[in-house]
Design a protein around this motif. Structure first.
Motif, PDB file in Angstrom:
ATOM      1  N   TYR A  40       0.832  -1.202   0.000  1.00 14.53           N
ATOM      2  CA  TYR A  40       0.000   0.000   0.000  1.00 14.53           C
ATOM      3  C   TYR A  40       0.867   1.253   0.000  1.00 14.53           C
ATOM      4  O   TYR A  40       0.488   2.280  -0.562  1.00 14.53           O
TER       5      TYR A  40
ATOM      6  N   TRP B 113       1.883   1.368  -3.657  1.00 16.27           N
ATOM      7  CA  TRP B 113       0.763   1.816  -4.494  1.00 16.27           C
ATOM      8  C   TRP B 113       0.411   3.289  -4.271  1.00 16.27           C
ATOM      9  O   TRP B 113       0.039   3.981  -5.215  1.00 16.27           O
TER      10      TRP B 113
ATOM     11  N   THR C  85       3.151   4.942  -6.323  1.00 20.46           N
ATOM     12  CA  THR C  85       3.315   4.608  -7.744  1.00 20.46           C
ATOM     13  C   THR C  85       2.039   4.771  -8.571  1.00 20.46           C
ATOM     14  O   THR C  85       2.133   5.130  -9.735  1.00 20.46           O
ATOM     15  N   THR C  86       0.877   4.512  -7.992  1.00 21.75           N
ATOM     16  CA  THR C  86      -0.330   4.678  -8.826  1.00 21.75           C
ATOM     17  C   THR C  86      -0.553   6.150  -9.197  1.00 21.75           C
ATOM     18  O   THR C  86      -0.923   6.426 -10.334  1.00 21.75           O
TER      19      THR C  86
ATOM     20  N   LEU D 251       1.769   6.637 -12.110  1.00 21.58           N
ATOM     21  CA  LEU D 251       1.258   6.001 -13.331  1.00 21.58           C
ATOM     22  C   LEU D 251       0.152   6.863 -13.943  1.00 21.58           C
ATOM     23  O   LEU D 251       0.101   7.056 -15.165  1.00 21.58           O
TER      24      LEU D 251
ATOM     25  N   MET E  79      -8.324   5.970  -2.716  1.00 25.10           N
ATOM     26  CA  MET E  79      -8.579   4.553  -3.038  1.00 25.10           C
ATOM     27  C   MET E  79      -7.571   3.638  -2.330  1.00 25.10           C
ATOM     28  O   MET E  79      -7.950   2.642  -1.705  1.00 25.10           O
TER      29      MET E  79
ATOM     30  N   TYR F 241     -13.911  -0.760   1.776  1.00 30.55           N
ATOM     31  CA  TYR F 241     -13.734  -1.324   0.428  1.00 30.55           C
ATOM     32  C   TYR F 241     -14.638  -0.587  -0.570  1.00 30.55           C
ATOM     33  O   TYR F 241     -14.207  -0.237  -1.674  1.00 30.55           O
TER      34      TYR F 241
ATOM     35  N   ALA G 119     -13.309   2.798  -1.356  1.00 33.12           N
ATOM     36  CA  ALA G 119     -12.169   2.667  -2.281  1.00 33.12           C
ATOM     37  C   ALA G 119     -12.661   2.447  -3.708  1.00 33.12           C
ATOM     38  O   ALA G 119     -12.104   2.998  -4.662  1.00 33.12           O
TER      39      ALA G 119
ATOM     40  N   TYR H  49     -12.116   4.708  -6.975  1.00 32.19           N
ATOM     41  CA  TYR H  49     -11.587   4.141  -8.224  1.00 32.19           C
ATOM     42  C   TYR H  49     -12.444   4.561  -9.416  1.00 32.19           C
ATOM     43  O   TYR H  49     -11.921   4.866 -10.495  1.00 32.19           O
TER      44      TYR H  49
ATOM     45  N   TYR I 241      -6.994  -5.785  -9.690  1.00 32.98           N
ATOM     46  CA  TYR I 241      -6.511  -5.630  -8.302  1.00 32.98           C
ATOM     47  C   TYR I 241      -7.624  -5.753  -7.255  1.00 32.98           C
ATOM     48  O   TYR I 241      -7.493  -6.559  -6.323  1.00 32.98           O
ATOM     49  N   PRO I 242      -8.711  -4.960  -7.373  1.00 37.33           N
ATOM     50  CA  PRO I 242      -9.762  -5.110  -6.346  1.00 37.33           C
ATOM     51  C   PRO I 242     -10.427  -6.489  -6.367  1.00 37.33           C
ATOM     52  O   PRO I 242     -10.961  -6.921  -5.333  1.00 37.33           O
TER      53      PRO I 242
ATOM     54  N   TRP J 271      -7.986  -8.670  -4.486  1.00 39.59           N
ATOM     55  CA  TRP J 271      -8.085  -8.229  -3.081  1.00 39.59           C
ATOM     56  C   TRP J 271      -9.305  -8.874  -2.406  1.00 39.59           C
ATOM     57  O   TRP J 271      -9.208  -9.380  -1.295  1.00 39.59           O
TER      58      TRP J 271
ATOM     59  N   ASP K 134       1.625  -6.569 -11.068  1.00 44.36           N
ATOM     60  CA  ASP K 134       2.617  -5.501 -10.885  1.00 44.36           C
ATOM     61  C   ASP K 134       3.602  -5.438 -12.049  1.00 44.36           C
ATOM     62  O   ASP K 134       3.996  -4.350 -12.469  1.00 44.36           O
TER      63      ASP K 134
ATOM     64  N   ALA L  21       1.660  -3.858 -14.865  1.00 44.88           N
ATOM     65  CA  ALA L  21       1.277  -2.460 -14.612  1.00 44.88           C
ATOM     66  C   ALA L  21       2.462  -1.508 -14.555  1.00 44.88           C
ATOM     67  O   ALA L  21       2.287  -0.305 -14.758  1.00 44.88           O
ATOM     68  N   LYS L  22       3.657  -2.037 -14.247  1.00 48.86           N
ATOM     69  CA  LYS L  22       4.797  -1.119 -14.110  1.00 48.86           C
ATOM     70  C   LYS L  22       5.846  -1.314 -15.221  1.00 48.86           C
ATOM     71  O   LYS L  22       5.948  -0.452 -16.098  1.00 48.86           O
TER      72      LYS L  22
HETATM   73  C1  RET Z   1      -7.796  -2.007  -3.579  1.00 50.50           C
HETATM   74  C2  RET Z   1      -8.782  -2.525  -2.533  1.00 50.50           C
HETATM   75  C3  RET Z   1      -9.914  -1.623  -2.318  1.00 50.50           C
HETATM   76  C4  RET Z   1     -10.687  -1.401  -3.588  1.00 50.50           C
HETATM   77  C5  RET Z   1      -9.831  -1.058  -4.739  1.00 50.50           C
HETATM   78  C6  RET Z   1      -8.482  -1.344  -4.768  1.00 50.50           C
HETATM   79  C7  RET Z   1      -7.748  -0.968  -5.986  1.00 50.50           C
HETATM   80  C8  RET Z   1      -6.459  -1.061  -6.202  1.00 50.50           C
HETATM   81  C9  RET Z   1      -5.783  -0.740  -7.412  1.00 50.50           C
HETATM   82  C10 RET Z   1      -4.440  -0.915  -7.407  1.00 50.50           C
HETATM   83  C11 RET Z   1      -3.560  -0.709  -8.457  1.00 50.50           C
HETATM   84  C12 RET Z   1      -2.280  -0.970  -8.286  1.00 50.50           C
HETATM   85  C13 RET Z   1      -1.268  -0.849  -9.273  1.00 50.50           C
HETATM   86  C14 RET Z   1      -0.023  -1.148  -8.903  1.00 50.50           C
HETATM   87  C15 RET Z   1       1.096  -1.001  -9.746  1.00 50.50           C
HETATM   88  O1  RET Z   1       1.946  -1.792  -9.822  1.00 50.50           O
HETATM   89  C16 RET Z   1      -6.856  -1.028  -2.885  1.00 50.50           C
HETATM   90  C17 RET Z   1      -7.022  -3.241  -3.997  1.00 50.50           C
HETATM   91  C18 RET Z   1     -10.521  -0.406  -5.907  1.00 50.50           C
HETATM   92  C19 RET Z   1      -6.505  -0.257  -8.613  1.00 50.50           C
HETATM   93  C20 RET Z   1      -1.572  -0.423 -10.640  1.00 50.50           C
END
Ligand code: RET
Length: 281
Positions: A115, A118, A121-122, A125, A150, A171, A174, A178, A218-219, A222, A244, A247-248
């Motif tokens: 976290y 993120w 870095t997000t 990005l 988020m 959640y 978040a 998003y 990602y969500p 999660w 990751d 995305a990176k």
């Molecule tokens: C969480 C949980 C809560 C709901 C949402 C999330 C979204 C996370 C995202 C993460 C992106 C991460 C990246 C990392 C790069 O390497 C926090 C998981 C919506 C979109 C792109």
């Protein structure tokens, strides 16, 4: 005769605690973390090399993108070394037919280092994508603040007590944040990118679409891993590792190599970037 055979049944407590269970990563998960750390480090070196012969005024994408993989290298190093990990405590209650109910304390690893990664870095990005689109400062600011909300509310959700309204409330917040991010990028971002002309518009639609798909996983992961614990810690590490890397480093390489061969993606953010602010005189 055996003493317990005659003891009163009513003396047995109705809930018998059992030994705690620790849900942790194993060799597989740890090895994955080290591998991703190396990938992030190599990407950082390659991206730095790509910036070498480019004047500072044209290095903005390179600098932003290299920072992304440097932060990821640091967070993967921390996680692989066993740092940046907390334990989420859950009390599991099991009911049995003929014996009393049991409760079990479960401690699951939560890599909070993710976290931290993120939250830094997000936004970077998004900055890459916003600059590519040519979005104005106001929209960029909203997208980035919504993105930070988020990630931080996602962190609260990760440590929230299981099956409580609060955990899923965080959640939900978040997810709403998003949606704000998606709105800024897919609606405002795409419109401004299209206005810049066909080439940039098409490239933005492609790399933005790729980002939208990856980020949306990602969500979902999660929810399965941290939310309902239907994925073990190793599987969670592997799932995030794949995401990751896409995305990176993959995103970054796509952006920087396209930028190299597509002058239309050049951006002019004024002399401040390369020369600093000038006095009035
Ligand atoms: C969480 C949980 C809560 C709901 C949402 C999330 C979204 C996370 C995202 C993460 C992106 C991460 C990246 C990392 C790069 O390497 C926090 C998981 C919506 C979109 C792109």
């Amino acid at each position: 005769s055996l003493p317990f055979a005659t003891s009163s049944v009513s003396a047995i407590p109705t809930v018998v605690p059992t030994l705690p269970e620790y849900q942790t990563s194993t060799e597989t998960g740890n090895r994955t973390l080290w591998v991703v750390m190396v990938i992030m480090l190599v990407a950082s070196i390659v991206f730095t090399g790509m910036a070498w012969n480019i004047p500072v005024s044209k290095r903005l994408y390179h600098i932003v993108t290299t920072m992304i993989t440097i932060f990821a290298t640091l967070s993967y190093f921390a996680m692989a070394a066993g740092h940046g990990i907390g334990y989420h405590h859950v009390v599991e209650r099991e009911s049995h037919k003929h014996v009393p109910d049991t409760t079990k304390d479960v401690y699951r690893q939560v890599y909070w280092a993710r976290y931290v990664d993120w939250s830094l870095t997000t936004p970077l990005l998004l900055l890459d994508l916003c600059l590519l689109a040519g979005l104005n400062g106001g929209n960029i600011f909203i997208a980035i603040v919504a993105d930070v909300i988020m990630i931080l509310t996602g962190l609260f959700a990760a440590f929230g007590s299981e099956d409580t309204a609060q955990k899923w409330g965080w959640y939900a917040i978040a997810c709403i944040a998003y949606l704000v991010v998606i709105w800024q990028l897919a609606y405002h971002g795409r419109a401004t990118a299209m206005a810049k002309g066909g080439k940039v518009g098409k490239f933005f639609a492609a790399i933005g679409g790729f980002t939208l798909v990856i980020w949306t996983v990602y969500p979902i992961i999660w929810g399965i891993a941290d939310g309902s614990r239907n994925m073990n810690v190793d599987q969670e590490i592997i799932a995030y590792a794949v995401l990751d890397v896409l995305a990176k480093p993959i995103f970054g390489a796509w952006l920087l190599f396209t930028h190299q061969s597509m002058p239309e993606t050049n951006i002019d953010i004024g002399g401040f970037w390369s020369e600093g602010l000038k006095g009035e005189g």
